[in-house]
Design a protein around this motif. Structure first.
Motif, PDB file in Angstrom:
ATOM      1  N   ASP A  79      -2.817  -8.035  19.592  1.00  0.00           N
ATOM      2  CA  ASP A  79      -3.596  -7.498  18.491  1.00  0.00           C
ATOM      3  C   ASP A  79      -4.244  -8.680  17.771  1.00  0.00           C
ATOM      4  O   ASP A  79      -3.621  -9.369  16.989  1.00  0.00           O
TER       5      ASP A  79
ATOM      6  N   LEU B 180       6.414   1.816   2.671  1.00  0.00           N
ATOM      7  CA  LEU B 180       7.156   1.254   3.789  1.00  0.00           C
ATOM      8  C   LEU B 180       8.466   0.696   3.268  1.00  0.00           C
ATOM      9  O   LEU B 180       8.492   0.045   2.232  1.00  0.00           O
TER      10      LEU B 180
ATOM     11  N   GLU C 198       4.923   7.977   0.355  1.00  0.00           N
ATOM     12  CA  GLU C 198       6.042   7.102   0.701  1.00  0.00           C
ATOM     13  C   GLU C 198       5.566   5.659   0.666  1.00  0.00           C
ATOM     14  O   GLU C 198       4.382   5.391   0.825  1.00  0.00           O
TER      15      GLU C 198
ATOM     16  N   TYR D   3      -2.600  -9.659   8.904  1.00  0.00           N
ATOM     17  CA  TYR D   3      -2.554  -8.614   7.888  1.00  0.00           C
ATOM     18  C   TYR D   3      -1.914  -9.158   6.614  1.00  0.00           C
ATOM     19  O   TYR D   3      -0.761  -9.596   6.625  1.00  0.00           O
TER      20      TYR D   3
ATOM     21  N   LEU E 154      -6.284  -8.965  15.417  1.00  0.00           N
ATOM     22  CA  LEU E 154      -6.381  -8.929  13.958  1.00  0.00           C
ATOM     23  C   LEU E 154      -5.089  -9.376  13.281  1.00  0.00           C
ATOM     24  O   LEU E 154      -5.062  -9.610  12.080  1.00  0.00           O
TER      25      LEU E 154
ATOM     26  N   HIS F  39       0.833  -1.195   0.000  1.00  0.00           N
ATOM     27  CA  HIS F  39       0.000   0.000   0.000  1.00  0.00           C
ATOM     28  C   HIS F  39       0.866   1.242   0.000  1.00  0.00           C
ATOM     29  O   HIS F  39       1.908   1.268   0.632  1.00  0.00           O
ATOM     30  N   GLU F  40       0.370   2.254  -0.659  1.00  0.00           N
ATOM     31  CA  GLU F  40       1.090   3.520  -0.572  1.00  0.00           C
ATOM     32  C   GLU F  40       0.637   4.261   0.673  1.00  0.00           C
ATOM     33  O   GLU F  40      -0.534   4.259   1.027  1.00  0.00           O
ATOM     34  N   LEU F  41       1.561   4.877   1.348  1.00  0.00           N
ATOM     35  CA  LEU F  41       1.207   5.686   2.498  1.00  0.00           C
ATOM     36  C   LEU F  41       0.617   6.995   2.007  1.00  0.00           C
ATOM     37  O   LEU F  41       0.778   7.373   0.838  1.00  0.00           O
ATOM     38  N   ALA F  42      -0.035   7.675   2.931  1.00  0.00           N
ATOM     39  CA  ALA F  42      -0.752   8.890   2.546  1.00  0.00           C
ATOM     40  C   ALA F  42       0.164   9.884   1.829  1.00  0.00           C
ATOM     41  O   ALA F  42      -0.208  10.488   0.841  1.00  0.00           O
ATOM     42  N   GLU F  43       1.371  10.026   2.312  1.00  0.00           N
ATOM     43  CA  GLU F  43       2.281  11.006   1.733  1.00  0.00           C
ATOM     44  C   GLU F  43       2.935  10.537   0.435  1.00  0.00           C
ATOM     45  O   GLU F  43       3.760  11.232  -0.122  1.00  0.00           O
TER      46      GLU F  43
END
Lengths: 277, 277
Positions: free
Chosen positions: A109, A19, A17, A169, A111, A11-15
């Motif tokens: 966690d 991971l 970038e 995940y 999940l 996934h792309e991060l909001a900015e």
């Protein structure tokens, strides 16, 4: 038939970038075996007797409820449900049902842990099926002895037509229901949590040797065990380049409960022999 | 509005016998207060962040899955769900949903413990609601910080239109959803299991005094605590006439976490004072 989907693209991060990938091994390692998705699903189904049932209310809305269940040889869940209960009323009107079973783990966690969803049609057990279902249910849920003699309980067998396993995940798969029927539950699952704690508490040096000599990370500075199963163990390796997950397989599949100790001792000996070589 | 149904009539056993009633108290006792069904539901909703979600697949079949959730001030559950997940796809097509939350207790017969089912319509949170939902969710589920920046997660708020609480075998109620919205979770719930174990392990004499002097069973030979909450404790009393459940209320409702100790000490002092009188 298993249709293993590729893991979703990172996934792309909001900015914008992404991971950073974990540092790769410095020496090539064999791909270590893992439980198949069908084995994961079957292991989960046999790891607990409590799950969540999805049924349909009179107007076709979903209804989630708590159920106790057992598993027949062929992987079908057995339920004993009161006709006085909401979900009992629901099943009498519409036999479509879904059972979700989660790894019995509440501290962490959740999940990040495994769960499996079965969907299919519930069949009220009659005749020979009722005998098998009853025997299975009473063996798994001793408390049922106290209430099964009340006249209002029906035995239901859920015949799955879809089985979806989610390992945490990003690890998930649809599993053929006949595959779950023939897959073997991991006999070491009930002792896994204790084995992980024991390795981390008392054998950090062994884990480090395994990470360096068998895990492909000769520069490892510390290693902790994050999971263990009949095929091997998962490590979290810390080193000068960062943190990496790694998987190290046992010499042989562990075939009996109680066998994790011997398998990890063999792994440790092998790692130490290479250390001295 | 709560519609408290009378407990179902005693079931007949297969042979036509009925279960013998437990021996009654020998001296009259006041009816001890309990949490209301709405308080039970709210306490359950705030006791964990993991539940089971029921949604509808494309053909209207039920789908049960694992979810993490938080609770808004008004009692509405908040979910953060990936559009890549089955239940995310389901919710985008049909917003009807059901959330089941069970008492986080895995050792014992879980069907003897509380659970609550909410059904209603999930609303994709936008604007000010999304802000409140996000804040609530991230506070309850720290791990969500790591995945909420992935673009594929939606915040959903489940607006309940039906709430059903089941307290165990034979204790159940429909609860008005607005009642759950205003009910207070029991602040002592997180410490209850430890308090029960402590009383049984170290204070059998105090429990016996309470059973004899305040529970209505002067002939009690032994007493164990089976549950405790802000209003009082549940006892299992053994005596020459058999085994009875009993409820003993605290002098006042406990209003803060950590208050169970003081309340049970007061109860013990009161019982011992009567013993000496």
């Amino acid at each position: 038939m298993t249709t293993t989907k590729a893991p979703p693209a990172r996934h792309e991060l909001a900015e914008g970038e992404i991971l950073p990938p974990p540092p790769p091994p410095l020496v090539p390692v064999e791909r270590a075996p893992r439980r198949s998705p069908a084995e994961e699903a079957r292991t989960l189904l046999e790891s607990t007797t409590v799950g969540a049932l999805g049924t349909l209310t009179e107007d076709g809305s979903p209804w989630a409820s708590l159920v106790a269940f057992s598993i027949l040889e062929d992987g079908s869940p057995v339920l004993m449900i009161s006709t006085l209960a909401e979900h009992g009323q629901n099943l009498l009107k519409d036999q479509r049902a879904s059972l979700m079973v989660a790894h019995p783990e509440t501290e962490l966690d959740q999940l990040a842990h495994g769960r499996v969803t079965l969907t299919g049609t519930a069949e009220k057990a009659e005749g020979e099926l009722a005998e098998r279902a009853r025997e299975s249910y009473l063996a798994a849920i001793p408390a049922a002895n106290a209430y099964e003699r009340f006249g209002d309980f029906d035995l239901w067998v859920l015949k799955p037509d879809r089985v979806r396993w989610v390992g945490g995940y990003g690890r998930m798969d649809f599993v053929g229901e006949e595959e779950v029927g023939t897959a073997e539950a991991d006999p070491t699952a009930p002792e896994a949590a204790r084995a992980v704690a024991h390795l981390n508490d008392d054998h950090a040096d062994a884990l480090l040797a395994i990470a360096r000599k068998l895990g492909g990370y000769p520069d490892a500075l510390a290693a902790t065990c994050t999971a263990i199963d009949r095929y091997g163990l998962d490590l979290r390796i810390e080193g000068p380049r960062g943190i990496s997950p790694a998987r190290v397989g046992f010499a042989e599949k562990v075939s009996e409960s109680g066998g994790l100790r011997g398998a990890t001792v063999e792994l440790t000996k092998r790692a130490r022999a290479q250390q001295q070589a």
